[in-house]
Scaffold this active site. Structure first.
Site, PDB file in Angstrom:
ATOM      1  N   PRO A  91       0.827  -1.645  -0.028  1.00  0.00           N
ATOM      2  CA  PRO A  91      -0.017   0.130   0.135  1.00  0.00           C
ATOM      3  C   PRO A  91       0.858   1.183  -0.030  1.00  0.00           C
ATOM      4  CG  PRO A  91      -0.527  -1.504   2.046  1.00  0.00           C
ATOM      5  CD  PRO A  91       0.745  -2.082   0.572  1.00  0.00           C
ATOM      6  N   ARG A 156      -4.320  -8.516 -20.736  1.00  0.00           N
ATOM      7  CA  ARG A 156      -5.109  -7.463 -21.530  1.00  0.00           C
ATOM      8  C   ARG A 156      -4.809  -6.582 -22.962  1.00  0.00           C
ATOM      9  NH1 ARG A 156      -8.962  -3.809 -20.408  1.00  0.00           N
ATOM     10  NH2 ARG A 156     -10.871  -4.800 -21.721  1.00  0.00           N
TER      11      ARG A 156
HETATM   12 CL1  6GU Z   1      -0.323  -3.840  -2.900  1.00  0.00          CL
HETATM   13  N1  6GU Z   1      -1.154  -4.716  -0.572  1.00  0.00           N
HETATM   14  C1  6GU Z   1      -1.528  -4.753   0.229  1.00  0.00           C
HETATM   15  N2  6GU Z   1      -1.792  -5.616   1.270  1.00  0.00           N
HETATM   16  N3  6GU Z   1      -3.081  -3.806   0.344  1.00  0.00           N
HETATM   17  C2  6GU Z   1      -2.560  -3.491  -0.513  1.00  0.00           C
HETATM   18  C3  6GU Z   1      -2.036  -2.924  -1.656  1.00  0.00           C
HETATM   19  C4  6GU Z   1      -1.089  -3.634  -1.260  1.00  0.00           C
HETATM   20  N4  6GU Z   1      -3.121  -1.642  -2.485  1.00  0.00           N
HETATM   21  C5  6GU Z   1      -3.686  -1.287  -2.474  1.00  0.00           C
HETATM   22  N5  6GU Z   1      -4.193  -1.881  -1.107  1.00  0.00           N
END
Ligand code: 6GU
Length: 249
Positions: A91, A156
């Site tokens: 995130p 895609r």
């Molecule tokens: Cl890539 N990982 C996690 N744990 N939460 C997320 C994410 C990734 N992208 C948005 N939320």
């Protein structure tokens, strides 16, 4: 294009990758997805992949060694070039968009590292991954869904994955506007009619209606997209219609 996925949960991927366009892309050998279980790169009896955070704090942290060894083993196999992207899914990464999907689609091989727990030892970001990506502003338990999102969005775009009729050229986000509403038979369903213009056969009028509906939707649901359109992407007529919309509200 080859995707390498490093994950603690390889079984999460099977049924998703085994259906629909991703199954077709793999059958046609346009896409291959290699799943790597991070635990296979541990050396202790308990196959330990995480440990406590230095400095204290909640939760566990993924250890660096299994991730470094996994990437190095994949590189040594010859299926991940020295300059191929190694992407940390977290995130804290840059936001995934259609433009990022397109950028990734030009590579022959990509490694995706699925983070888990409260995080991953920072030395992975500093010395192993070349990029970090988030799929949006919400928190997931791990990067596995993000990996599937990226694999699908990138696949895609590759030649030979979609039929020409389903060409990605008109997708929302490729044109910078949201797609207009679409209808199919029957003409009347439970008293609800298909907009008459779509049955008229007047192609120019239909295109005008579709353009307006794209603008209306984008204005209502994603005004931020209108702000990032560049000079020349909106016609005088588009601008007039948008002014009408803003006067109505
Ligand atoms: Cl890539 N990982 C996690 N744990 N939460 C997320 C994410 C990734 N992208 C948005 N939320």
């Amino acid at each position: 294009m080859r995707f390498h996925v490093l994950t603690l949960f390889p079984a999460m991927f099977g049924s998703y990758l085994g259906e629909g366009i991703l199954a077709r892309a793999q059958d046609r050998e346009v896409v291959s997805v290699n799943l790597h279980d991070i635990r296979d790169y541990t050396h202790d009896r308990h196959r330990t992949v995480d440990d406590y955070p230095y400095g204290g704090g909640p939760g566990m942290v993924m250890k660096p060694a299994p991730l470094f060894e996994a990437v190095e083993a994949i590189r040594a196999s010859g299926e991940l070039g020295e300059s191929s992207p190694v992407i940390m899914l977290t995130p804290q990464g840059r936001t995934f968009t259609q433009a990022v999907a397109e950028e990734l689609s030009y590579h022959d091989e990509i490694a995706l590292i699925c983070g888990r727990y409260e995080g991953v030892d920072e030395r992975v970001a500093l010395h192993l991954s070349t990029d970090s990506i988030s799929i949006g502003d919400y928190v997931l338990g791990g990067g596995e869904l993000a990996a599937m999102v990226i694999i699908e969005a990138v696949s895609r775009l590759l030649p030979g994955v979609m039929g020409s009729a389903e060409s990605p050229a008109n997708d929302s986000f490729t044109t910078g506007l949201l797609q207009h509403p679409i209808y199919t038979r029957p003409e009347t369903f439970r008293d609800w009619d298909v907009p008459e213009i779509l049955l008229s056969g007047h192609h120019a009028e239909i295109a005008r209606w579709q353009r307006r509906e794209s603008l209306r939707r984008t204005y209502l649901n994603r005004p931020d997209l209108l702000d990032s359109l560049t000079e020349g992407e909106l016609t005088e007529e588009d601008l007039r219609f948008l002014r009408e919309l803003s006067e109505l509200s």
